[in-house]
Scaffold this motif. Structure first.
Motif, mmCIF file in Angstrom:
data_model
loop_
_atom_site.group_PDB
_atom_site.id
_atom_site.type_symbol
_atom_site.label_atom_id
_atom_site.label_comp_id
_atom_site.label_asym_id
_atom_site.label_seq_id
_atom_site.Cartn_x
_atom_site.Cartn_y
_atom_site.Cartn_z
ATOM 1 N N ARG A 1 15.020 15.719 -13.350
ATOM 2 C CA ARG A 1 14.444 15.305 -14.638
ATOM 3 C C ARG A 1 12.921 15.433 -14.623
ATOM 4 N NH1 ARG A 1 17.499 12.279 -18.294
ATOM 5 N NH2 ARG A 1 19.640 11.787 -17.655
ATOM 6 N N GLN A 2 12.292 15.038 -13.540
ATOM 7 C CA GLN A 2 10.838 15.161 -13.435
ATOM 8 C C GLN A 2 10.401 16.618 -13.532
ATOM 9 O OE1 GLN A 2 9.942 13.264 -9.700
ATOM 10 N NE2 GLN A 2 9.853 11.196 -10.582
ATOM 11 N N THR A 3 11.154 17.503 -12.910
ATOM 12 C CA THR A 3 10.809 18.921 -12.935
ATOM 13 C C THR A 3 11.022 19.502 -14.331
ATOM 14 O OG1 THR A 3 11.562 19.039 -10.623
ATOM 15 C CG2 THR A 3 11.134 21.121 -11.754
ATOM 16 N N CYS A 4 12.079 19.082 -15.003
ATOM 17 C CA CYS A 4 12.290 19.515 -16.393
ATOM 18 C C CYS A 4 11.091 19.135 -17.259
ATOM 19 C CB CYS A 4 13.562 18.890 -16.958
ATOM 20 S SG CYS A 4 15.110 19.596 -16.351
ATOM 21 N N ALA A 5 10.634 17.896 -17.108
ATOM 22 C CA ALA A 5 9.488 17.436 -17.899
ATOM 23 C C ALA A 5 8.241 18.241 -17.565
ATOM 24 C CB ALA A 5 9.260 15.947 -17.649
ATOM 25 N N ALA A 6 8.058 18.560 -16.288
ATOM 26 C CA ALA A 6 6.873 19.322 -15.883
ATOM 27 C C ALA A 6 6.889 20.731 -16.457
ATOM 28 C CB ALA A 6 6.784 19.375 -14.358
ATOM 29 N N TYR A 7 8.078 21.323 -16.601
ATOM 30 C CA TYR A 7 8.192 22.687 -17.127
ATOM 31 C C TYR A 7 8.474 22.727 -18.628
ATOM 32 C CZ TYR A 7 8.231 24.529 -12.361
ATOM 33 O OH TYR A 7 7.896 24.876 -11.074
ATOM 34 N N GLY A 8 8.452 21.565 -19.273
ATOM 35 C CA GLY A 8 8.651 21.532 -20.711
ATOM 36 C C GLY A 8 10.066 21.840 -21.152
ATOM 37 N N MET A 9 11.056 21.500 -20.338
ATOM 38 C CA MET A 9 12.458 21.741 -20.678
ATOM 39 C C MET A 9 13.139 20.413 -20.983
ATOM 40 S SD MET A 9 13.588 24.387 -17.655
ATOM 41 C CE MET A 9 12.455 25.645 -17.051
ATOM 42 N N GLU A 10 14.107 20.452 -21.873
ATOM 43 C CA GLU A 10 14.889 19.269 -22.175
ATOM 44 C C GLU A 10 16.036 19.158 -21.177
ATOM 45 O OE1 GLU A 10 17.434 17.256 -25.859
ATOM 46 O OE2 GLU A 10 16.199 19.049 -26.193
ATOM 47 N N PHE A 11 16.172 17.985 -20.586
ATOM 48 C CA PHE A 11 17.245 17.766 -19.622
ATOM 49 C C PHE A 11 18.588 17.876 -20.315
ATOM 50 C CE2 PHE A 11 20.277 14.831 -17.628
ATOM 51 C CZ PHE A 11 20.304 15.338 -16.333
ATOM 52 N N ASP A 12 19.534 18.554 -19.668
ATOM 53 C CA ASP A 12 20.882 18.725 -20.205
ATOM 54 C C ASP A 12 21.863 18.177 -19.175
ATOM 55 O OD1 ASP A 12 23.517 20.472 -20.423
ATOM 56 O OD2 ASP A 12 22.555 20.515 -22.400
ATOM 57 N N ALA A 13 22.587 17.122 -19.536
ATOM 58 C CA ALA A 13 23.495 16.462 -18.598
ATOM 59 C C ALA A 13 24.620 17.379 -18.152
ATOM 60 C CB ALA A 13 24.057 15.187 -19.217
ATOM 61 N N ALA A 14 25.157 18.182 -19.082
ATOM 62 C CA ALA A 14 26.258 19.078 -18.722
ATOM 63 C C ALA A 14 25.791 20.148 -17.754
ATOM 64 C CB ALA A 14 26.836 19.715 -19.994
ATOM 65 N N ALA A 15 24.585 20.690 -18.001
ATOM 66 C CA ALA A 15 24.065 21.707 -17.095
ATOM 67 C C ALA A 15 23.809 21.121 -15.714
ATOM 68 C CB ALA A 15 22.782 22.308 -17.670
ATOM 69 N N PHE A 16 23.313 19.891 -15.665
ATOM 70 C CA PHE A 16 23.065 19.266 -14.366
ATOM 71 C C PHE A 16 24.379 18.995 -13.645
ATOM 72 C CE2 PHE A 16 22.442 15.452 -11.712
ATOM 73 C CZ PHE A 16 21.494 15.962 -10.838
ATOM 74 N N ALA A 17 25.421 18.562 -14.373
ATOM 75 C CA ALA A 17 26.731 18.347 -13.750
ATOM 76 C C ALA A 17 27.266 19.647 -13.166
ATOM 77 C CB ALA A 17 27.706 17.777 -14.776
ATOM 78 N N PHE A 18 27.034 20.753 -13.861
ATOM 79 C CA PHE A 18 27.446 22.063 -13.354
ATOM 80 C C PHE A 18 26.702 22.379 -12.057
ATOM 81 C CE2 PHE A 18 26.287 26.571 -13.077
ATOM 82 C CZ PHE A 18 27.545 27.144 -12.933
ATOM 83 N N GLN B 1 0.823 -1.204 0.000
ATOM 84 C CA GLN B 1 0.000 0.000 0.000
ATOM 85 C C GLN B 1 0.861 1.259 0.000
ATOM 86 O OE1 GLN B 1 -2.314 -0.744 3.515
ATOM 87 N NE2 GLN B 1 -3.980 -1.740 2.397
ATOM 88 N N VAL B 2 1.930 1.252 0.781
ATOM 89 C CA VAL B 2 2.830 2.409 0.825
ATOM 90 C C VAL B 2 3.497 2.600 -0.527
ATOM 91 C CG1 VAL B 2 4.933 3.341 1.862
ATOM 92 C CG2 VAL B 2 3.212 2.238 3.307
ATOM 93 N N GLN B 3 3.970 1.515 -1.120
ATOM 94 C CA GLN B 3 4.631 1.625 -2.421
ATOM 95 C C GLN B 3 3.676 2.136 -3.489
ATOM 96 O OE1 GLN B 3 6.085 -2.399 -2.836
ATOM 97 N NE2 GLN B 3 8.018 -1.964 -1.761
ATOM 98 N N ALA B 4 2.415 1.697 -3.446
ATOM 99 C CA ALA B 4 1.439 2.168 -4.424
ATOM 100 C C ALA B 4 1.105 3.634 -4.202
ATOM 101 C CB ALA B 4 0.173 1.315 -4.342
ATOM 102 N N SER B 5 0.982 4.034 -2.940
ATOM 103 C CA SER B 5 0.620 5.423 -2.630
ATOM 104 C C SER B 5 1.726 6.391 -3.017
ATOM 105 C CB SER B 5 0.310 5.549 -1.135
ATOM 106 O OG SER B 5 0.033 6.889 -0.789
ATOM 107 N N PHE B 6 2.980 5.966 -2.854
ATOM 108 C CA PHE B 6 4.106 6.852 -3.134
ATOM 109 C C PHE B 6 4.769 6.524 -4.474
ATOM 110 C CE2 PHE B 6 3.520 7.444 1.350
ATOM 111 C CZ PHE B 6 3.901 8.750 1.587
ATOM 112 N N ASP B 7 4.044 5.850 -5.347
ATOM 113 C CA ASP B 7 4.580 5.540 -6.659
ATOM 114 C C ASP B 7 4.879 6.834 -7.421
ATOM 115 O OD1 ASP B 7 5.290 3.927 -8.886
ATOM 116 O OD2 ASP B 7 3.326 4.313 -9.782
ATOM 117 N N GLY B 8 6.101 6.940 -7.929
ATOM 118 C CA GLY B 8 6.504 8.139 -8.652
ATOM 119 C C GLY B 8 7.083 9.226 -7.777
ATOM 120 N N VAL B 9 7.009 9.057 -6.470
ATOM 121 C CA VAL B 9 7.563 10.038 -5.532
ATOM 122 C C VAL B 9 8.989 9.629 -5.187
ATOM 123 C CG1 VAL B 9 7.322 11.139 -3.277
ATOM 124 C CG2 VAL B 9 5.285 10.519 -4.590
ATOM 125 N N VAL B 10 9.916 10.543 -5.321
ATOM 126 C CA VAL B 10 11.319 10.257 -5.014
ATOM 127 C C VAL B 10 11.538 10.453 -3.523
ATOM 128 C CG1 VAL B 10 13.710 10.863 -5.492
ATOM 129 C CG2 VAL B 10 11.992 11.021 -7.310
#
Length: 459
Positions: free
Chosen positions: A369-386, A143-152
């Motif tokens: 990554r989830q927030t990028c998708a929510a705001y319509g931005m493409e994830f950039d690995a170099a920017a995230f490393a920075f 039940q806990v796993q189902a309720s928090f599915d998708g939550v990091v």
């Protein structure tokens, strides 16, 4: 209310007041006759002319209960019958107050201005809370796993929360601001199963306390089936709102000790139920503990008796004290360590003290990554490393709130410039400096000081 899949009612709910037949007489309401007279007088005063079915529907009582009260009011010259329409049927009959009735209504409203659905007795409310107690539920790992599915969230924290929900004891969640404590506490509501029934109002010692709150008491996703053995033609007591989701009531820094008592507003002449009473059969969350206008010790001492005995004591404005159930999962959330807020006596009553730590780099990337998708931005690995380098440079913890707050500023800048939001080191650096308000300059000064200590001074 949206259609939903019905679920069977537990056996203990079948005998609870909300599952019982609507009262057919004044005596079966459990309320004094003259209280019903005063309630109907106030309703007619506020709503004007009404015919009998309208009046009965508004106060949630059957015609068999309303009719003798109206007969008495006519005999006492408090109301009169008016005919509107030419059908010659009872549908043309309307009731309105006389001058004497309006004077009586003003006197009643001066004492208590409640003029809504008929209340239920306090004893009936207490019995209903016991029948649908939150302590009767059990939470499992699936039940806990189902309720928090998708939550990091840290799996160890989820296991602690799931076990804590089965303990029947208070939960203390602590961690840095922005770690996600409040979000996790509110999500615990999804672990509460089953719909409950709540009264529109409760009668205590002749006083009416409004209870049902459509802002807090929301429809459940699944609705209970009609009680077994009761034909559909039999109407249930309409003074109860059924199919309500178990509540999750959240209070924060605005909470005061006075708010935890029953309050009578001298202007509106209405009672206001405290938040923990409205949270019965659900979760009561005290957020930002330690930032209220009263001391944490005073606030926590207020809960010692309720948490020990599952009861609380409230008082009417006339001084009458009465007992109510305290059937809630209490969740304290704070930025402070538990030992900083209270003494050992109270800490022993906290069944679980659960820390919400900063995220790992992998979990932080998932949230980003989830927030990028929510705001319509493409994830950039170099920017995230920075971004990770900026965190490491200032020893800034990887809190769950940062991706949302930083990427929101990236989105705001793109809107200002009229361009599509794109991630790169420059925009993240710009957002970081805005968000952390000079941390960059302080870090730069620290770096220069370290460099000066490393370089030998010239002679």
């Amino acid at each position: 209310m949206a259609s939903s899949v019905p679920v069977p009612m537990p056996a203990d709910l079948l005998a609870a007041p909300a599952a019982q037949r609507a009262p057919r007489t004044v005596e079966e309401t459990g309320l004094p006759f003259f209280f019903l007279v005063e309630l109907l007088v106030k309703v007619l005063f506020q709503r004007g002319q009404l015919h009998l079915p309208e009046l009965a529907s508004y106060v949630k009582l059957g015609l068999g209960v309303i009719d003798p009260v109206m007969v008495f009011m006519r005999q006492e010259k408090m109301c009169e019958v008016m005919r509107r329409g030419a059908s010659g049927t009872d549908a043309d009959i309307h009731y309105q107050l006389t001058d004497s009735g309006r004077q009586r209504a003003l006197e009643c409203l001066a004492r208590n201005a409640y003029a809504g659905p008929c209340p239920v007795p306090l004893a009936a409310y207490n019995a209903q809370v016991a029948a649908q107690s939150v302590a009767n539920m059990h939470v499992t790992r699936p039940q806990v796993q189902a309720s928090f599915d998708g939550v990091v969230v840290n799996p160890a924290v989820l296991d602690q929360l799931g076990a804590a929900m089965n303990s029947g004891r208070a939960i203390f969640i602590y961690g840095a601001a922005g770690s996600g404590k409040t979000y996790l506490a509110e999500r615990l509501q999804d672990l509460l199963q089953g719909a409950i029934a709540l009264p529109y109002a409760i009668m205590v010692d002749g006083e009416v306390v409004p209870f049902y709150d459509p802002v807090l008491h929301l429809p459940a996703a699944q609705q209970p089936e009609a009680p077994a053995g009761i034909e559909r033609a039999v109407q249930l007591d309409a003074r109860w709102v059924r199919g309500v989701r178990r509540p999750a009531v959240l209070t924060g820094g605005e909470l005061t000790l006075e708010m935890l008592d029953l309050r009578f507003d001298s202007v509106t002449r209405l009672y206001r139920a405290p938040p923990h009473l409205k949270a019965n059969n659900g979760i009561f969350i005290i957020d930002d503990l330690g930032r209220q206008r009263c001391s944490p010790l005073e606030l926590m001492n207020r809960w010692i008796v309720p948490m020990d005995r599952a009861i609380d004591y409230l008082s009417l404005h006339n001084g009458h004290t009465f007992q109510v159930p305290f059937d809630v999962v209490v969740v304290f959330s704070s930025n402070f360590l538990p030992e900083r807020l209270s003494d050992a006596a109270f800490l022993r009553r906290l069944g679980y003290k659960i820390e919400v730590p900063a995220l790992s780099a992998a979990h932080y990337e998932t949230v980003f990554r989830q927030t990028c998708a929510a705001y319509g931005m493409e994830f950039d690995a170099a920017a995230f490393a920075f971004l990770l380098q900026r965190h490491a440079r200032g020893a800034t913890p990887l809190l769950a709130c940062y991706p949302r707050d930083l990427l929101r500023q990236v989105r705001d800048l793109a809107r200002y410039e009229g361009t599509a939001a794109q991630l790169n080191e420059q925009v993240l650096d710009w957002a970081w400096n805005n968000y952390f308000a000079g941390a960059n300059q302080r870090q730069g000064a620290d770096d220069m000081a370290v460099q000066e200590r490393r370089e030998p001074k010239s002679s």
